[in-house]
Design an enzyme around this catalytic site. Structure first.
Site, PDB file in Angstrom:
ATOM      1  N   ASP A  19     -16.787 -27.779  37.028  1.00  0.00           N
ATOM      2  CA  ASP A  19     -16.535 -27.503  35.617  1.00  0.00           C
ATOM      3  C   ASP A  19     -17.823 -27.619  34.808  1.00  0.00           C
ATOM      4  O   ASP A  19     -18.836 -28.148  35.281  1.00  0.00           O
ATOM      5  CB  ASP A  19     -15.480 -28.461  35.067  1.00  0.00           C
ATOM      6  N   HIS A  40     -17.451 -21.674  38.849  1.00  0.00           N
ATOM      7  CA  HIS A  40     -16.502 -22.404  38.006  1.00  0.00           C
ATOM      8  C   HIS A  40     -15.264 -22.847  38.785  1.00  0.00           C
ATOM      9  O   HIS A  40     -14.504 -23.699  38.322  1.00  0.00           O
ATOM     10  CB  HIS A  40     -16.088 -21.538  36.812  1.00  0.00           C
TER      11      HIS A  40
END
Length: 526
Positions: free
Chosen positions: A503, A499
């Site tokens: 995204d 992450h």
């Protein structure tokens, strides 16, 4: 001219390696490009190749030794120089052995002129830890491992023998000291009553027996120590019970209180006030636990301690760091692959290499990276690096451990070229011939367990990459298409994503591009 063979920088950031074995014997001739020695690094076993034709005059370090990068491990030269190896080593500043050999070579230690005061006891780290916890020393244990090394099974056996020795004294004698509290109370009361009778005064109109004309002493007790109500000075009758039928500690003639509990707090079937059963205190034949041997313990499970290789340690360390430091999130999709299977069948009819479903999945990853280039990145700490080519790692379960060699330029490769390269990587991995450069780079890895029947799983990202795709087995399942139910072959895919670099929305776009490439497989040939 004689030269020294030194440990090369076989791995980025690596300062040492394990010299596993020599592939060339001493005084043997070899040609340029021939493998001389195998060095095991944190990531792979690397064969060091000869740069020129020469003769291995002397191996300075034996197999199984840790060597520092840049340290000399062998003397190379010509056959004419083989007669005076010691002089050549002195001229080259090495002497008759190498720094690495002095550090860890067992042969030099064996020929040391210093007397050995005490033989060293070898034990595994786990065995030493267990010995310390048990309050024992390695000198108390006989090792059965390689070269007398103490392993876990030896410690388990020693602890078991120690426990048996401590329990060899019969503890049943302790049971003889157990006396019911009610009996103690009654005996003490009787003793005090007798004592009070024997010390009574002989005055005040008492006869020589200490009684008045009514037959009572000064305390109003008769010759049996009882008053007119048949009770002694403590208010107990001849059976040691009071007017309520209880003795001095509140127990009746059966040794129980008003609610049927004994002095131990248990009733006739061994239950206390909370209804719990007290072992050894009921009246149904159970014996007291005190003073009895505990049930014999089962012997410890027998096992063999397997030493960790550098590669196994590296895998454990890197994957632990990945799971701990990288914020993973996961996307799951199912691809319908009937069209992909049909294309594979057609390709195998004309391809020089047998193409697998995994080969086509790797090609589809290249297509998805091309369509979503923002996902072709890695996290570097101070920023991100975006790549212009698609390099894909392929998880290979070799006999030496888990390896992830990287295919270069997958976006330009045909399915047959991908298949050929993966097969070559698998052969090199089993033979320990993968180079360090084969294991570096890439932004994503493909891990496929479908050939083992695994339907779905989640994989751990291989740092510094930012994604790993877990591929499950293809299964036929009913699917509703345009309001109709039909059977199609489906394959579960799970994408693990870093992450920090990617995204959720971007990963979803990439996953959609991958599914499209698999369900419309002609895109793989474009």
């Amino acid at each position: 001219m004689a030269t020294l063979l030194r440990v090369p920088e076989v791995a980025t950031g690596s300062t040492s390696a394990l010299l596993t074995e020599w592939l060339v014997a001493e005084n043997a001739r070899f040609a340029a490009g021939d493998p001389l020695v195998v060095l095991e690094t944190d990531k792979a076993a690397v064969e060091v190749e000869a740069e020129v034709d020469a003769v291995l005059l002397r191996a300075l370090v034996p197999g199984g030794t840790n060597v520092e990068a840049g340290s000399p491990i062998a003397l190379l030269g010509s056959e004419a120089e083989a007669a005076d190896v010691d002089r050549l080593l002195v001229e080259l500043g090495v002497g008759t052995g190498s720094e690495a050999a002095v550090e860890s070579g067992p042969e030099l230690a064996a020929t040391s002129p210093e007397p050995v005061q005490r033989p060293r006891v070898f034990a595994s780290p786990l065995a030493r830890k267990l010995l310390k916890e048990a309050g024992m020393t390695p000198d108390q244990v006989t090792g059965t491992g390689p070269d007398g090394r103490i392993v876990r099974r030896d410690v388990d056996k020693a602890i078991e023998l120690k426990s048996m020795a401590l329990n060899s004294t019969d503890p049943n004698l302790a049971a003889a000291n157990l006396v019911a509290p009610s009996s103690v109370a009654r005996n003490s009361v009787e003793a005090s009553s007798i004592e009070s009778q024997s010390v009574g005064p002989n005055s005040g109109g008492l006869n020589p027996a200490g009684l008045n004309p009514v037959g009572s002493d000064s305390a109003g007790l008769d010759s049996a120590g009882l008053n007119s109500a048949g009770l002694d000075s403590a208010g107990l009758d001849s059976a040691g019970l009071n007017s309520a039928g209880l003795d001095s500690v509140g127990l009746d003639s059966a040794g129980q209180d008003r609610v049927g509990r004994e002095s131990s707090g248990s009733d006739r079937v061994g239950h206390d006030l909370a209804g719990s059963e007290r072992v050894g205190s009921d009246r149904v034949g159970r014996e007291p636990v005190v003073g009895k041997h505990l049930p014999p313990q089962l012997p410890p499970a027998q096992g063999e301690e397997v030493p960790l290789t550098r590669m196994r340690r590296a895998i454990a360390r890197r994957l632990t760091e990945s799971k701990r430091d990288i914020p993973h999130f996961y996307l799951r999709r199912t691809a319908r692959i009937d069209a992909l299977l049909a294309l594979r069948k057609q390709l195998n009819e004309v391809s020089p290499e047998k193409i697998s479903v995994n080969d086509l999945v790797v090609r589809a990853v290249g297509v998805a990276h091309t369509q979503v280039p923002d996902a072709n990145v890695i996290w570097t700490g101070d920023g991100m690096t975006r790549y212009s080519t698609v390099d894909v790692g392929v998880a290979v379960a070799s006999s030496r451990g888990l390896l992830t060699p990287v295919l270069r330029g997958v976006e330009r490769s045909s399915p047959s070229a991908i298949s050929r390269q993966i097969k070559e990587f698998a052969r090199q991995a089993d033979g320990g011939k993968l180079r360090q450069s084969d294991l570096e780079g890439g932004t994503i890895t493909v891990s496929n367990l479908g050939m083992y029947g695994v339907e779905e799983f989640s994989a751990i990202i291989n740092p510094p990459q930012s994604m790993i795709l877990a591929v499950g087995a293809g299964r036929q399942a009913p699917v509703v298409v345009d309001g109709e139910v039909r059977v199609e072959t489906q394959m579960a895919l799970t994408l693990s994503v870093d992450h920090r670099a990617i995204d959720g929305a971007l990963a979803a776009q990439w996953m959609a591009a991958l599914i499209t490439a698999l369900e419309e497989p002609l895109r793989l040939l474009a």
